[in-house]
Enzyme design. Sequence first.
Site, PDB file in Angstrom:
ATOM      1  CE  LYS A  94      27.207  17.226 -10.344  1.00 56.20           C
ATOM      2  NZ  LYS A  94      27.622  18.476 -11.019  1.00 56.20           N
ATOM      3  CG  ASN A 120      40.316  23.075 -14.762  1.00 59.69           C
ATOM      4  OD1 ASN A 120      39.878  23.166 -15.906  1.00 59.69           O
ATOM      5  ND2 ASN A 120      40.024  22.063 -13.970  1.00 59.69           N
ATOM      6  NE  ARG A 143      39.018  13.972 -14.761  1.00 58.63           N
ATOM      7  CZ  ARG A 143      39.307  15.073 -15.443  1.00 58.63           C
ATOM      8  NH1 ARG A 143      40.133  15.005 -16.483  1.00 58.63           N
ATOM      9  NH2 ARG A 143      38.788  16.244 -15.120  1.00 58.63           N
ATOM     10  CG  ASN A 162      36.819  16.773 -20.286  1.00 55.52           C
ATOM     11  OD1 ASN A 162      36.288  16.042 -21.124  1.00 55.52           O
ATOM     12  ND2 ASN A 162      37.182  18.006 -20.572  1.00 55.52           N
ATOM     13  CB  ILE A 163      32.551  14.170 -17.730  1.00 54.40           C
ATOM     14  CG1 ILE A 163      32.230  15.661 -17.945  1.00 54.40           C
ATOM     15  CG2 ILE A 163      32.958  13.882 -16.293  1.00 54.40           C
ATOM     16  CD1 ILE A 163      30.999  16.143 -17.177  1.00 54.40           C
ATOM     17  CB  CYS A 205      39.908  15.032 -11.225  1.00 53.79           C
ATOM     18  SG  CYS A 205      38.389  14.637 -10.336  1.00 53.79           S
ATOM     19  NE  ARG A 225      29.863  13.413 -13.984  1.00 60.91           N
ATOM     20  CZ  ARG A 225      29.702  14.721 -13.838  1.00 60.91           C
ATOM     21  NH1 ARG A 225      28.629  15.323 -14.345  1.00 60.91           N
ATOM     22  NH2 ARG A 225      30.607  15.456 -13.223  1.00 60.91           N
TER      23      ARG A 225
END
Length: 605
Positions: free
Chosen positions: A410, A283, A374, A307-308, A368, A414
């Site tokens: 969100k 990141n 998270r 992660n997502i 996160c 999501r």
Amino acid sequence: MASPVSVYNILESHTPPTPKESLKMELLSDVSLLPGEERITDKDIIYICPFSGAVKGKVLITNYRLYFRSSDADVTVTLDVPLGAISRVEKMGGASSRGENSYGLDITCKDMRNLRFALKQEGHSRRDIFEVLFRYAFPLSHSLPLFAYLSQEKYAENGWTIYKPIEEFRRQGLPNNKWRISFINKSYDLCDTYPTVLAVPYKSKEEDLRKVAAFRSRARIPVLSWIHRENQAVIVRCSQPLVGMSGKRNKDDERYLDLIREANDTTKLTIYDARPNVNAVANKATGGGYEGDEYQNAELIFLDIQNIHVMRESQKKLKDIVYPNVEESHWLSSLESTHWLEHVKLVLSGAIQVADKVSSGNSVVVHCSDGWDRTAQLTSLAMLMLDSHYRTLRGFQVLIEKEWISFGHKFASRIGHGDKNHADQDRSPIFVQFIDCVWQMTKQFPTAFEFNEHLLLTILDHLYSCRFGTFLYNCESVRDQHEVRSKTVSLWSLVNSKVDMYLNPFYTPESGRVLYPVASMRHLELWVAYYIRWNPRIRQQQQSPVEQRYKELLALRDEYLKKLEQLQLSDSSTSSHLANSPTPNTTSSSTSTPSQQYTHLQTPL
């Protein structure tokens, strides 16, 4: 703007309804609709049921749901699917397709099931129903309102009042001489994805908060989520620092974190970074990063939660093995290959570490990348472990409103409410995973929670349904723009108007108890009642015999209490009649009144 019905009439203007079509409408006229729900169309159709085979029937589409009822006498099948739960609608086969029932519609749902319907091939028979379904399943993609704005439901309780930030801070004992309430974000100027009311270190100034915001992703500064009443240790949440590849420093951010540490004289502030170490390092390339050695009196721990995108793929794999049929022969290896329970374990394990650290008197910071996925999982689960208030029916609602809704998880991105873009890479089951973790805790501590599994299932159903405004949009500022509180109904209005449905009969309040669930694969289970509930064989096994017997006993108790009340009323009227009638004098010792006769009447429970 045209009403939903008039829009449909425009679509159908080339084929005015015939008497036969009107008759079809009447055959589904007994379907109970919600206030504000309107019928759009219905059609003869064949449902390709994965459990019963091809079933003839009729489908009704309203501005809220798809409803199917079988017409076969020997097979009874009904479907009642909120359109908000639909992720994708596709045409199956073409005009020249061969094979029985090869022409129709494929519908992918967000709630772990798929639906397939077949139609006759002649005359483009599916065009109209496809257009209507596509339009009303994805209203935002067609400039139509979400159903929550059309609903006319009324409830005795107003669910929008369940969470009041100032009241919740007061319940925790704030403000105090170490922490103050700030309204710097009252117009969402500091951070447009944060709530308007924030708890920050008492010694921090408003100008300090602005400087810190400049160094945190999305300006999501470290703010207090929860404080331990006894040891004053806190859970603070935020986003990643903007360190970047060059290793930038920000003295204001470093000093601000030290103020958090000093608030309860924690020796070392523990920073829990939910990400795997390698992701946090990566990141840096996009301007993010993590707290390095320059943050003195602090320790950094990575929790290795993926992660997502990883979570989305994991749930897809899970769906593949549970719907439509459960893979019996290699079940354990198939379940393991999805990694779903492994992810649940890591989330729970991280929350346990947070709760344990705070319980032992050490303040923690949790983040996160952006602090809305998270981070929300970890803070809310840790608070659930530490604070028994959040384990009550209303307290759990407050927890969701506070840590998820007000702090900008969100939901719109999501879940994709009303959006046709099913391949959007922002879609991810982060909130579903949180509710799964809660369910795991209720299984390990069956008497610790006032609410039952039905509440968790209801929450997840309405996460998708768009019937209520609770989970709409990404953050509070956007909800304010769309007037969600004044123009839609809260899910908690429904729940708190039917409290008995959501109560755990085995609940035993224990105010000071900290829950530490066992986060090992041996103790975690797949939540069958959610993930495999569409399988009729599984559905028959769902009711717990103990819970069923308890409900029967409660009904019996209510019946006896009602009879007792009737007897007491009858006794009262008899006594009144006797008092007004002339009677011979009798000694009180030799007789007893009817009320005395019933004094010892008790229920067998």
